[in-house]
Design an enzyme around this catalytic site. Structure first.
Site, PDB file in Angstrom:
ATOM      1  N   LYS A 174     -15.219  17.076  10.519  1.00 49.17           N
ATOM      2  CA  LYS A 174     -16.152  16.956  11.642  1.00 49.17           C
ATOM      3  C   LYS A 174     -16.552  18.346  12.086  1.00 49.17           C
ATOM      4  CE  LYS A 174     -13.997  12.617  12.481  1.00 49.17           C
ATOM      5  NZ  LYS A 174     -12.802  12.576  11.637  1.00 49.17           N
ATOM      6  N   TRP A 210     -20.840  15.274  10.052  1.00 48.15           N
ATOM      7  CA  TRP A 210     -19.735  15.030   9.141  1.00 48.15           C
ATOM      8  C   TRP A 210     -19.981  15.697   7.797  1.00 48.15           C
ATOM      9  CZ3 TRP A 210     -18.241   9.115   9.668  1.00 48.15           C
ATOM     10  CH2 TRP A 210     -17.676   8.913  10.939  1.00 48.15           C
ATOM     11  N   THR A 223       0.873  -1.178   0.000  1.00 46.13           N
ATOM     12  CA  THR A 223       0.000   0.000   0.000  1.00 46.13           C
ATOM     13  C   THR A 223       0.908   1.225   0.000  1.00 46.13           C
ATOM     14  OG1 THR A 223       0.016   0.112   2.392  1.00 46.13           O
ATOM     15  CG2 THR A 223      -1.714  -1.218   1.388  1.00 46.13           C
ATOM     16  N   GLU A 238      -5.648  -3.848  -0.914  1.00 46.08           N
ATOM     17  CA  GLU A 238      -5.991  -4.942  -0.001  1.00 46.08           C
ATOM     18  C   GLU A 238      -7.091  -5.841  -0.550  1.00 46.08           C
ATOM     19  OE1 GLU A 238      -5.405  -1.846   0.800  1.00 46.08           O
ATOM     20  OE2 GLU A 238      -4.590  -1.607   2.817  1.00 46.08           O
TER      21      GLU A 238
END
Ligand code: ADP
Length: 542
Positions: free
Chosen positions: A439, A444, A185, A330
């Site tokens: 936030k 959100w 990654t 992944e």
């Protein structure tokens, strides 16, 4: 009692052997890094992969050993990829766009024994070599004529190895759960972590990827993966192309719009896959040059969210369908794909496009759910959003060498680090990366949604949104825009454009026009760098 059918291990070598036997003269065309075009076919690719595989064995490569590549999408890279996995070793594709320290870290961590690389990376590898502690052989992926007269490295020539290789070589017969590939990654936080794909996971993933509601590939497809092989296996295309006998077109590290456009036209490309930034430059080029996209029927776009104007431009101006996809290293990488189901197809155009902007529906082999703070599953109502968890046979179970500890919960779910909604038709929509979401006053704000809205503003080439500390609201959005050449964008012009397109309380507290925006090695906005740059920034509203 067990079923009475044959046990036929799902090995990556089956894919290339299938292509050789059944699609031997189907073309593989590559722009070479040395210049020019190399026209080959699956039979030749398979034969040369065998010869190179035998050379690897002669060099002492054994089952499970890691062999690294630092290479663009070329015929030689595809051959060596199949060769490495075919002899039972692990094809470790390294991303050459990473920082040098990261490349050294990755190669040493993987304990790569051989590094095979493109001519274009010679200077870089010569510089890196003193730090690479486990590499025993350096192979230059080129021919004798292009070997350097002198180099600080003891170089082997790929074409010499292929020429001397054994034409009667046979692939290793191994367990399907043996490792086939390794990809790290990009490590925007902490050290990169390795994902170790198995033969079984790669073959199962390729079978699903080929299917109708995924890439819908077949023997009549001409496919151009612009996503590089070091970026989650070019989204499996070199595997799927062999599995289906598609014509494979490789861009050899060319990412400029004129070259990609010419390749699409000249090679009759019907399907092409890339991140949004690549398509942005192709669309801008077409807008100026006035060309069309030839036989191209479909583009698959993923890695970052697809902006609305991109879907509209492809479909309305060029008759090319957009398949939005979501995945991650992944996940091999395929998770969801935005194919339209009958219910959505029946909607009006604007609503259909709304659905195409979502990241799509789970493909067979991927289970997904969203959970709240308490880890309880949230409803699939298209409104509730929470952390997106996945599980399935091509999803990571642990990082290479156990880095990062246990990454699955008790029931085997992997936390993607994305925050998402899932609607009643099964379309998942990424709201944000969990670490990028803003936030504000206990609610959100999606940085991605704001960015997508902002790139539609006249003169805006690219947009990034980060949260800036605010005394009253905790965080408020700061919008950074890069403008198109010759445009004159201002805070006022962007805010006027956004008015009515986003919830009022989402309106950025400030807009800055900047010269450049930082990107990761896989072409995503580098939010960590932006947050560092603006950590002391004071919003006018604070
Ligand atoms: P890297 O971090 O190495 O660039 P990945 O490709 O594995 O590599 O990144 C996966 C992440 O990219 C996902 O978890 C998600 O946040 C983001 N991503 C991938 N596809 C999309 C998409 N279509 N829309 C929004 N985000 C996406």
């Amino acid at each position: 009692m067990i079923g009475a059918m044959q046990d036929w291990p799902l090995l990556v070598s089956r894919l290339i052997e299938h292509a050789r036997t059944n699609h031997g003269d189907r073309e593989v065309v590559a722009l070479a890094v040395e210049g020019g075009t190399v026209r080959s076919n699956w039979r030749t690719i398979a034969d040369r992969a065998h010869r190179f595989g035998s050379a690897l064995e002669t060099l002492g490569i054994r089952h499970g050993d890691r062999v690294a590549t630092l290479a663009w999408n070329t015929h030689r890279h595809v051959e060596s990829w199949y060769a490495i996995s075919g002899v039972g070793a692990v094809a470790h594709t390294i991303n050459p766009r990473l920082f040098h320290e990261q490349i050294a870290y990755i190669a040493n961590h993987a304990e790569d024994r051989i590094l095979a690389f493109d001519l274009s990376f010679l200077a870089m590898v010569e510089k890196l070599a003193p730090e690479l502690t486990t590499i025993e052989h350096y192979i230059l992926l080129t021919d004798r004529a292009h070997m350097p007269a002198n180099s600080s490295l003891d170089l082997l020539c790929y074409e010499d190895l292929v020429a001397a290789g054994d034409p009667d070589h046979a692939w290793a017969v191994i367990d399907e759960n043996s490792p086939a590939g390794l990809c790290y990654t990009s490590g925007t936080t902490g050290n990169p972590k390795g994902v170790l794909y198995s033969h079984r996971s790669n073959v199962l993933h390729a079978m699903t990827a080929a299917s109708g509601d995924c890439f819908a590939m077949g023997v009549n497809t001409s496919v151009l993966p612009i996503a590089p092989m070091f970026h989650a296996n070019a989204w499996a295309i070199p595997y799927v192309a062999a599995l289906t006998g598609a014509k494979l077109v490789l861009n050899g590290g060319n990412f400029d719009a004129p070259t990609l456009h010419k390749l699409i036209i000249d090679e009759g490309v019907t399907l092409s896959l890339a991140v949004p930034t690549v398509w942005l430059s192709v669309l801008q080029y077409l807008e100026k040059s006035g060309g069309n996209l030839g036989l191209l029927k479909r583009v698959a776009i993923g890695g970052s969210a697809v902006p609305r104007f991109m879907v509209e431009a492809f479909q309305r101006d060029y008759g090319v369908t957009v398949s939005h996809l979501w995945g991650m290293t992944e996940m091999s990488p395929l998770g969801t794909l935005g194919t339209l189901c009958p219910r959505v197809s029946a909607m009006d155009e604007a609503e259909r496009i709304d659905h195409q902007l979502k990241q799509g529906r789970a493909v067979f082999g991927v289970e997904m759910k969203i959970v709240g703070e308490d880890h309880a599953e949230l409803p699939r109502d298209g409104k509730a959003f929470g952390r997106l968890l996945v599980r399935g046979p091509w999803i990571v179970s642990r990082y290479f060498k156990g880095d990062g500890g246990d990454v699955l919960d008790r029931d085997g779910w992997f936390d993607t680090g994305d925050v998402a909604t899932i609607d009643p038709n099964g379309y998942m929509q990424i709201v944000d990366r969990s670490k990028d979401v803003i936030k504000s006053g206990g609610e959100w704000i999606s940085s991605i949604e704001l960015e997508n809205a902002a790139v539609g503003a006249p003169g805006v080439a690219e947009a990034a949104v980060i949260g800036i500390a605010h005394p009253k609201w905790d965080e408020r959005p700061l919008l950074l825009v890069r403008q198109k050449d010759g445009a004159s964008v201002s805070k006022e012009s962007v805010l006027a454009y956004l008015d009515g397109k986003i919830a009022k309380w989402w309106t950025p507290d400030d807009v800055l026009v900047v010269d450049d925006l930082p990107h990761t090695a896989t072409g995503k906005l580098l939010k960590t760098e932006l947050r560092a740059r603006y950590k002391d920034y004071k919003l006018p509203t604070a």
